[in-house]
Structures are given as C-alpha cells and as structure tokens.
Scaffold this motif. Structure first.
Motif, PDB file in Angstrom:
ATOM      1  N   UNK A 101       6.892  12.896   3.019  1.00 16.64           N
ATOM      2  CA  UNK A 101       5.820  12.542   3.950  1.00 16.64           C
ATOM      3  C   UNK A 101       4.893  11.431   3.457  1.00 16.64           C
ATOM      4  N   UNK A 102       5.257  10.764   2.371  1.00 16.30           N
ATOM      5  CA  UNK A 102       4.517   9.572   1.956  1.00 16.30           C
ATOM      6  C   UNK A 102       4.897   8.385   2.833  1.00 16.30           C
ATOM      7  N   UNK A 103       4.064   7.372   2.792  1.00 14.48           N
ATOM      8  CA  UNK A 103       4.312   6.135   3.534  1.00 14.48           C
ATOM      9  C   UNK A 103       3.953   4.951   2.652  1.00 14.48           C
ATOM     10  N   UNK A 104       4.773   3.911   2.712  1.00 18.35           N
ATOM     11  CA  UNK A 104       4.409   2.652   2.065  1.00 18.35           C
ATOM     12  C   UNK A 104       4.384   1.554   3.117  1.00 18.35           C
ATOM     13  N   UNK A 105       3.523   0.581   2.882  1.00 16.29           N
ATOM     14  CA  UNK A 105       3.411  -0.562   3.780  1.00 16.29           C
ATOM     15  C   UNK A 105       3.528  -1.844   2.996  1.00 16.29           C
ATOM     16  N   UNK A 106       4.452  -2.698   3.414  1.00 15.13           N
ATOM     17  CA  UNK A 106       4.671  -3.980   2.749  1.00 15.13           C
ATOM     18  C   UNK A 106       4.072  -5.086   3.604  1.00 15.13           C
ATOM     19  N   UNK A 107       3.010  -5.735   3.152  1.00 15.94           N
ATOM     20  CA  UNK A 107       2.439  -6.841   3.924  1.00 15.94           C
ATOM     21  C   UNK A 107       3.330  -8.074   3.857  1.00 15.94           C
ATOM     22  N   UNK A 114      12.179 -10.449   0.801  1.00 14.95           N
ATOM     23  CA  UNK A 114      10.903 -10.663   1.499  1.00 14.95           C
ATOM     24  C   UNK A 114      11.160 -11.112   2.920  1.00 14.95           C
ATOM     25  N   UNK A 115      10.129 -10.955   3.743  1.00 11.69           N
ATOM     26  CA  UNK A 115      10.076 -11.568   5.064  1.00 11.69           C
ATOM     27  C   UNK A 115       8.608 -11.696   5.441  1.00 11.69           C
ATOM     28  N   UNK A 116       8.318 -12.590   6.342  1.00 14.32           N
ATOM     29  CA  UNK A 116       6.930 -12.828   6.742  1.00 14.32           C
ATOM     30  C   UNK A 116       6.344 -11.591   7.415  1.00 14.32           C
ATOM     31  N   UNK A 117       7.163 -10.865   8.131  1.00 17.25           N
ATOM     32  CA  UNK A 117       6.693  -9.736   8.928  1.00 17.25           C
ATOM     33  C   UNK A 117       6.360  -8.517   8.053  1.00 17.25           C
ATOM     34  N   UNK A 118       5.305  -7.779   8.377  1.00 11.67           N
ATOM     35  CA  UNK A 118       4.987  -6.551   7.634  1.00 11.67           C
ATOM     36  C   UNK A 118       5.968  -5.434   7.977  1.00 11.67           C
ATOM     37  N   UNK A 119       6.093  -4.463   7.069  1.00 10.41           N
ATOM     38  CA  UNK A 119       7.060  -3.376   7.257  1.00 10.41           C
ATOM     39  C   UNK A 119       6.477  -2.061   6.755  1.00 10.41           C
ATOM     40  N   UNK A 120       6.855  -0.981   7.428  1.00  7.12           N
ATOM     41  CA  UNK A 120       6.456   0.378   7.055  1.00  7.12           C
ATOM     42  C   UNK A 120       7.699   1.167   6.680  1.00  7.12           C
ATOM     43  N   UNK A 121       7.602   1.974   5.611  1.00  5.68           N
ATOM     44  CA  UNK A 121       8.594   2.992   5.271  1.00  5.68           C
ATOM     45  C   UNK A 121       7.893   4.348   5.321  1.00  5.68           C
ATOM     46  N   UNK A 122       8.512   5.307   6.007  1.00  2.97           N
ATOM     47  CA  UNK A 122       8.011   6.687   6.013  1.00  2.97           C
ATOM     48  C   UNK A 122       9.120   7.579   5.484  1.00  2.97           C
ATOM     49  N   UNK A 123       8.782   8.442   4.485  1.00  2.00           N
ATOM     50  CA  UNK A 123       9.802   9.104   3.676  1.00  2.00           C
ATOM     51  C   UNK A 123       9.940  10.602   3.937  1.00  2.00           C
ATOM     52  N   UNK A 124      11.198  11.058   3.835  1.00  2.00           N
ATOM     53  CA  UNK A 124      11.536  12.472   3.717  1.00  2.00           C
ATOM     54  C   UNK A 124      12.508  12.618   2.547  1.00  2.00           C
ATOM     55  N   UNK A 125      12.462  13.787   1.888  1.00  2.00           N
ATOM     56  CA  UNK A 125      13.382  14.047   0.786  1.00  2.00           C
ATOM     57  C   UNK A 125      14.092  15.379   0.992  1.00  2.00           C
ATOM     58  N   UNK A 142      -5.760  -0.897   8.738  1.00  2.00           N
ATOM     59  CA  UNK A 142      -4.695  -1.578   8.007  1.00  2.00           C
ATOM     60  C   UNK A 142      -4.334  -2.892   8.709  1.00  2.00           C
ATOM     61  N   UNK A 143      -5.260  -3.843   8.718  1.00  2.00           N
ATOM     62  CA  UNK A 143      -5.014  -5.112   9.424  1.00  2.00           C
ATOM     63  C   UNK A 143      -3.842  -5.905   8.859  1.00  2.00           C
ATOM     64  N   UNK A 144      -3.468  -5.655   7.610  1.00  2.00           N
ATOM     65  CA  UNK A 144      -2.340  -6.366   7.004  1.00  2.00           C
ATOM     66  C   UNK A 144      -0.998  -6.001   7.647  1.00  2.00           C
ATOM     67  N   UNK A 145      -0.997  -4.930   8.448  1.00  2.00           N
ATOM     68  CA  UNK A 145       0.211  -4.507   9.148  1.00  2.00           C
ATOM     69  C   UNK A 145       0.374  -5.192  10.507  1.00  2.00           C
ATOM     70  N   UNK A 198       0.836  -1.189   0.000  1.00  2.00           N
ATOM     71  CA  UNK A 198       0.000   0.000   0.000  1.00  2.00           C
ATOM     72  C   UNK A 198       0.874   1.243   0.000  1.00  2.00           C
ATOM     73  N   UNK A 199       0.302   2.332  -0.489  1.00  2.00           N
ATOM     74  CA  UNK A 199       0.946   3.638  -0.416  1.00  2.00           C
ATOM     75  C   UNK A 199      -0.071   4.630   0.141  1.00  2.00           C
TER      76      UNK A 199
END
Length: 260
Positions: free
Chosen positions: A207-213, A175-186, A22-25, A1-2
C-alpha cells in the motif's frame, strides 16, 4: 516522493495524491476505494477517471447499464477497469466482503465513450518482458491497459506490473518528461522492494506509493520470496505523446544478446 500508509484504509475513498498537495504530478490524482458487502457509492468527477478493481467483487453501473465483475487476485488474474470521461455518473456496489479499487483522475475536457475493460479490451493484457535477457533478472509480467493508440482522447498511459520475487522491473532506469505514479501490493503482504528514483532509493511496502516527477530516472527491485504488484499511471501531456529515454550507460542491457 514516497507516501507510506501506516494505518489500514478506511471504508470509502482514501485519497493519497492530490493536485493541491503534489503539484509535481501535473494535476494527476490517486486514491484507493475500500468497500464492504452491500456498500453503495456514487461518483461524478469533472475529470477523466480510471477505476481499477484490484481485488473483490463489485457491480459497476452507469448510463442505466450494470455489470458485476470479480477479481480474486491482482497477482494471478487479468485486469478489470472502468474508464470514463469527465462528468460521468458512476455507481459502485460492493458484492464481496471486501473490495479494493484504485482510482486515478486528471483534467481532460475531451469526450469519449465510457468503457469497462477486461483482458480482451486492453492494449496488451499479458506481456512477459525481460525474458531471455541478463539471465532473466528483470523478467516480469506487464499488463498495459491503454494509451493514445487505443484511446486517442485520453490523458493517461496506464497499466500494471507483476514483478517476480528477487527480480527487477521497470528496468533499465529510464526517464520521461511526464510524471508517473506507482502504487504497490506485495504477496505475501509483509513483502517489500526498493524503488530507485534518481539517486535516491526507497524501501516500499504493501500500500505504499511512489511518485516520479518530470525527468527523474526510475527502476524497481523486489525482495526474494515476495511478488510485487504495482499500478503505474502516467499523466500524458495534452499535446504530445510520451518519449521514454533509457540512461545511456545502461542501454547495453536492452540488447537481446546482453550477457553479464
């Protein structure tokens, strides 16, 4: 997700990821606290919480102890963060005109000692990865705050990356089984990059965010001329440590003598 932020953050806590939406997190939550000078706020969550100072000067207070800390740039200066167990009363006061704090939280019934971590307290506060491989195309700075090796009771694996202009990070795709969040600054703020999640690619901005399930491959690329910073937060499973798997077809790029 983004998740994109189309308006500036408001004063106070700005929630971005919640366990309800966001239950996938896997119950992980994330938001950004924006404070001005003399703003005072109190927090007491029934969760394990990480408060990462991204920019500004604030005073953290808990258990009758206070410390004022400052970080002028998350790109150029080492990390400062407060890590507390569930049901810990924390007070934060803004000292500079503007301060931003990233807040991550998740369920965790284990008890541990609250800690204010600076560079000397982190698992690895300044590691240059990718240097000398593939013409330095994925060289970047990685700052790992902690995992279960230096905080056995945690349910988090967390840190920061500073990606050089025009280069890749979080590479090769893995990949990994665990979910992950990235929060960005430029830097400058009008910069951008690309986030690869599985076979999908998203343009990411300040200030965007991505979430990897679970089990989604991911990697990053940064536009030339712009530095990219992101906080990465992984929600560990309660009873297992993380195992990261590189996509087999890209495994060759990890070799010390890998060439084009």
């Amino acid at each position: 997700m983004k998740i994109s932020r189309n308006i500036p953050f408001s004063k106070g806590y700005n929630k971005i990821v919640t366990k309800e939406e966001h239950p996938e997190m896997m119950g992980m939550e994330f938001g950004v606290l924006l404070m001005g000078k003399n703003d005072k706020l109190s927090f007491n969550y029934s969760k394990e919480v990480i408060y990462v100072l991204m920019t500004g000067k604030v005073t953290f207070s808990l258990n009758s102890n206070s410390k004022t800390v400052e970080r002028k740039s998350c790109f150029h200066e080492p990390p400062i963060l407060l890590h507390v167990p569930q049901n810990t009363h924390v007070e934060i006061e803004g000292v500079s005109d503007v301060s931003e704090i990233a807040i991550s939280m998740t369920d965790n019934s284990k008890d541990f000692k609250p800690r204010l971590l600076e560079a000397k307290d982190c698992l690895c506060a300044n590691e240059e990865r990718g240097k000398g491989v593939l013409n330095d195309c994925s060289s970047r700075i990685v700052r790992t705050f902690f995992d279960r090796s230096n905080c056995p009771q945690t349910n988090f694996f967390v840190g920061e990356v500073v990606s050089y202009p025009g280069k890749w990070s979080s590479f090769p795709p893995h990949t990994h089984v665990e979910p992950e969040i990235y929060f960005y600054k430029f830097l400058p703020e009008n910069g951008y990059g690309y986030a690869e999640i599985g076979d999908d690619v998203y343009k990411v901005k300040n200030n965007d965010l991505t979430g990897m399930p679970s089990n989604k491959t991911h990697s990053q690329a940064t536009a030339p001329g712009y530095a990219e910073y992101y906080i990465w937060v992984i929600r560990l499973r309660d009873d297992k440590d993380i195992i990261t798997t590189v996509k087999p077809e890209h495994q060759w790029t990890t070799a010390s003598n890998a060439k084009y």
